[in-house]
Design a protein around this motif. Structure first.
Motif, short mmCIF file in Angstrom:
data_model
loop_
_atom_site.label_atom_id
_atom_site.label_comp_id
_atom_site.label_asym_id
_atom_site.label_seq_id
_atom_site.Cartn_x
_atom_site.Cartn_y
_atom_site.Cartn_z
N MET A 1 0.84 -1.17 0.00
CA MET A 1 0.00 0.00 0.00
C MET A 1 0.89 1.23 0.00
O MET A 1 1.90 1.28 0.69
N HIS A 2 0.47 2.22 -0.77
CA HIS A 2 1.23 3.46 -0.80
C HIS A 2 0.92 4.30 0.43
O HIS A 2 -0.23 4.57 0.74
N MET A 3 1.96 4.69 1.14
CA MET A 3 1.83 5.59 2.28
C MET A 3 3.21 6.19 2.54
O MET A 3 4.22 5.52 2.37
N ARG A 4 3.22 7.42 2.92
CA ARG A 4 4.46 8.08 3.32
C ARG A 4 4.38 8.39 4.80
O ARG A 4 3.32 8.74 5.30
N GLY A 5 5.50 8.27 5.50
CA GLY A 5 5.50 8.54 6.93
C GLY A 5 4.89 7.40 7.72
O GLY A 5 4.84 6.26 7.26
N THR A 6 4.41 7.74 8.89
CA THR A 6 3.78 6.76 9.77
C THR A 6 2.31 7.15 9.91
O THR A 6 1.92 8.25 9.51
N PRO A 7 1.48 6.30 10.49
CA PRO A 7 0.08 6.70 10.69
C PRO A 7 -0.05 8.02 11.46
O PRO A 7 -0.97 8.78 11.22
N GLN A 8 0.90 8.30 12.33
CA GLN A 8 0.84 9.53 13.11
C GLN A 8 1.28 10.76 12.30
O GLN A 8 0.86 11.87 12.60
N THR A 9 2.12 10.57 11.29
CA THR A 9 2.69 11.72 10.55
C THR A 9 2.26 11.81 9.10
O THR A 9 2.60 12.78 8.43
N MET A 10 1.53 10.85 8.59
CA MET A 10 1.27 10.78 7.15
C MET A 10 0.48 11.96 6.59
O MET A 10 0.54 12.21 5.39
N GLN A 11 -0.25 12.69 7.40
CA GLN A 11 -1.01 13.83 6.89
C GLN A 11 -0.27 15.15 7.04
O GLN A 11 -0.80 16.20 6.71
N GLN A 12 0.97 15.10 7.50
CA GLN A 12 1.77 16.32 7.58
C GLN A 12 2.19 16.75 6.17
O GLN A 12 2.34 15.92 5.27
N ALA A 13 2.38 18.05 6.01
CA ALA A 13 2.63 18.62 4.68
C ALA A 13 3.77 17.94 3.92
O ALA A 13 3.66 17.71 2.71
N GLN A 14 4.84 17.60 4.59
CA GLN A 14 5.98 17.02 3.87
C GLN A 14 5.64 15.66 3.26
O GLN A 14 6.29 15.22 2.32
N HIS A 15 4.62 14.99 3.76
CA HIS A 15 4.23 13.69 3.22
C HIS A 15 3.10 13.79 2.20
O HIS A 15 2.86 12.83 1.45
N THR A 16 2.40 14.91 2.15
CA THR A 16 1.28 15.05 1.21
C THR A 16 1.64 15.91 0.00
O THR A 16 0.80 16.11 -0.86
N GLU A 17 2.88 16.36 -0.10
CA GLU A 17 3.33 17.18 -1.22
C GLU A 17 3.84 16.28 -2.34
O GLU A 17 4.70 15.43 -2.11
N TYR A 18 3.33 16.48 -3.54
CA TYR A 18 3.73 15.68 -4.70
C TYR A 18 4.36 16.54 -5.79
O TYR A 18 4.59 16.07 -6.89
N GLY A 19 4.64 17.81 -5.49
CA GLY A 19 5.33 18.68 -6.42
C GLY A 19 4.54 18.92 -7.69
O GLY A 19 3.31 18.91 -7.69
N ASN A 20 5.26 19.13 -8.78
CA ASN A 20 4.63 19.41 -10.08
C ASN A 20 4.26 18.15 -10.83
O ASN A 20 3.66 18.22 -11.90
N THR A 21 4.63 16.99 -10.31
CA THR A 21 4.34 15.72 -10.95
C THR A 21 2.91 15.30 -10.63
O THR A 21 2.41 15.55 -9.54
N LYS A 22 2.25 14.68 -11.59
CA LYS A 22 0.92 14.13 -11.34
C LYS A 22 1.02 13.13 -10.19
O LYS A 22 1.94 12.32 -10.15
N VAL A 23 0.08 13.19 -9.28
CA VAL A 23 0.13 12.33 -8.09
C VAL A 23 0.15 10.85 -8.49
O VAL A 23 0.87 10.05 -7.88
N TRP A 24 -0.56 10.48 -9.54
CA TRP A 24 -0.59 9.07 -9.93
C TRP A 24 0.78 8.59 -10.41
O TRP A 24 1.14 7.44 -10.19
N ARG A 25 1.56 9.47 -11.02
CA ARG A 25 2.90 9.07 -11.46
C ARG A 25 3.81 8.81 -10.25
O ARG A 25 4.55 7.83 -10.21
N THR A 26 3.75 9.70 -9.27
CA THR A 26 4.58 9.53 -8.08
C THR A 26 4.16 8.30 -7.30
O THR A 26 5.00 7.49 -6.90
#
Length: 79
Positions: A1-26
Protein backbone atom coordinates in the motif's frame (compact mmCIF):
# COMPACT_ATOMS: atom_id res chain seq x y z
CA UNK A 1 0.00 0.00 0.00
CA UNK A 2 1.23 3.46 -0.80
CA UNK A 3 1.83 5.59 2.28
CA UNK A 4 4.46 8.08 3.32
CA UNK A 5 5.50 8.54 6.93
CA UNK A 6 3.78 6.76 9.77
CA UNK A 7 0.08 6.70 10.69
CA UNK A 8 0.84 9.53 13.11
CA UNK A 9 2.69 11.72 10.55
CA UNK A 10 1.27 10.78 7.15
CA UNK A 11 -1.01 13.83 6.89
CA UNK A 12 1.77 16.32 7.58
CA UNK A 13 2.63 18.62 4.68
CA UNK A 14 5.98 17.02 3.87
CA UNK A 15 4.23 13.69 3.22
CA UNK A 16 1.28 15.05 1.21
CA UNK A 17 3.33 17.18 -1.22
CA UNK A 18 3.73 15.68 -4.70
CA UNK A 19 5.33 18.68 -6.42
CA UNK A 20 4.63 19.41 -10.08
CA UNK A 21 4.34 15.72 -10.95
CA UNK A 22 0.92 14.13 -11.34
CA UNK A 23 0.13 12.33 -8.09
CA UNK A 24 -0.59 9.07 -9.93
CA UNK A 25 2.90 9.07 -11.46
CA UNK A 26 4.58 9.53 -8.08
CA UNK A 27 2.35 6.97 -6.36
CA UNK A 28 2.93 4.55 -9.24
CA UNK A 29 6.70 4.97 -9.08
CA UNK A 30 6.75 4.45 -5.33
CA UNK A 31 4.47 1.40 -5.59
CA UNK A 32 6.65 -0.05 -8.35
CA UNK A 33 9.75 0.31 -6.16
CA UNK A 34 7.95 -1.53 -3.35
CA UNK A 35 6.80 -4.27 -5.74
CA UNK A 36 10.32 -4.66 -7.14
CA UNK A 37 11.71 -4.98 -3.61
CA UNK A 38 9.10 -7.62 -2.78
CA UNK A 39 9.97 -9.64 -5.89
CA UNK A 40 13.68 -9.32 -5.06
CA UNK A 41 12.87 -10.70 -1.60
CA UNK A 42 11.30 -13.77 -3.18
CA UNK A 43 7.61 -12.86 -3.26
CA UNK A 44 6.03 -14.01 -6.54
CA UNK A 45 4.97 -11.05 -8.70
CA UNK A 46 1.55 -12.62 -9.34
CA UNK A 47 0.78 -12.40 -5.62
CA UNK A 48 1.43 -8.65 -5.30
CA UNK A 49 -1.64 -6.40 -5.34
CA UNK A 50 -0.69 -2.72 -5.53
CA UNK A 51 -2.86 -0.46 -3.37
CA UNK A 52 -2.62 3.28 -4.10
CA UNK A 53 -3.53 4.04 -0.49
CA UNK A 54 -6.47 6.40 -0.94
CA UNK A 55 -6.46 8.74 2.05
CA UNK A 56 -2.96 7.80 3.19
CA UNK A 57 -0.52 10.73 2.90
CA UNK A 58 -2.70 12.49 0.34
CA UNK A 59 -4.87 15.57 0.39
CA UNK A 60 -8.52 15.39 -0.62
CA UNK A 61 -7.75 16.80 -4.07
CA UNK A 62 -4.86 14.36 -4.51
CA UNK A 63 -7.19 11.47 -3.64
CA UNK A 64 -9.68 12.62 -6.28
CA UNK A 65 -6.93 13.02 -8.87
CA UNK A 66 -5.63 9.56 -8.04
CA UNK A 67 -9.08 7.97 -8.33
CA UNK A 68 -9.68 9.69 -11.67
CA UNK A 69 -6.29 8.52 -12.90
CA UNK A 70 -6.49 4.85 -11.93
CA UNK A 71 -6.47 3.73 -15.60
CA UNK A 72 -3.23 5.67 -16.21
CA UNK A 73 -1.75 4.38 -12.97
CA UNK A 74 -2.48 0.83 -14.02
CA UNK A 75 -1.31 1.16 -17.64
CA UNK A 76 1.70 3.42 -17.32
CA UNK A 77 3.07 3.67 -13.82
CA UNK A 78 2.82 0.01 -12.76
CA UNK A 79 4.56 -2.28 -15.21
Amino acid sequence: MHMRGTPQTMQQAQHTEYGNTKVWRTVGSELQLQADAAVAAGIPAWSIIPDPGIGFAKTGSANIELLRSLPQLRQVALQ
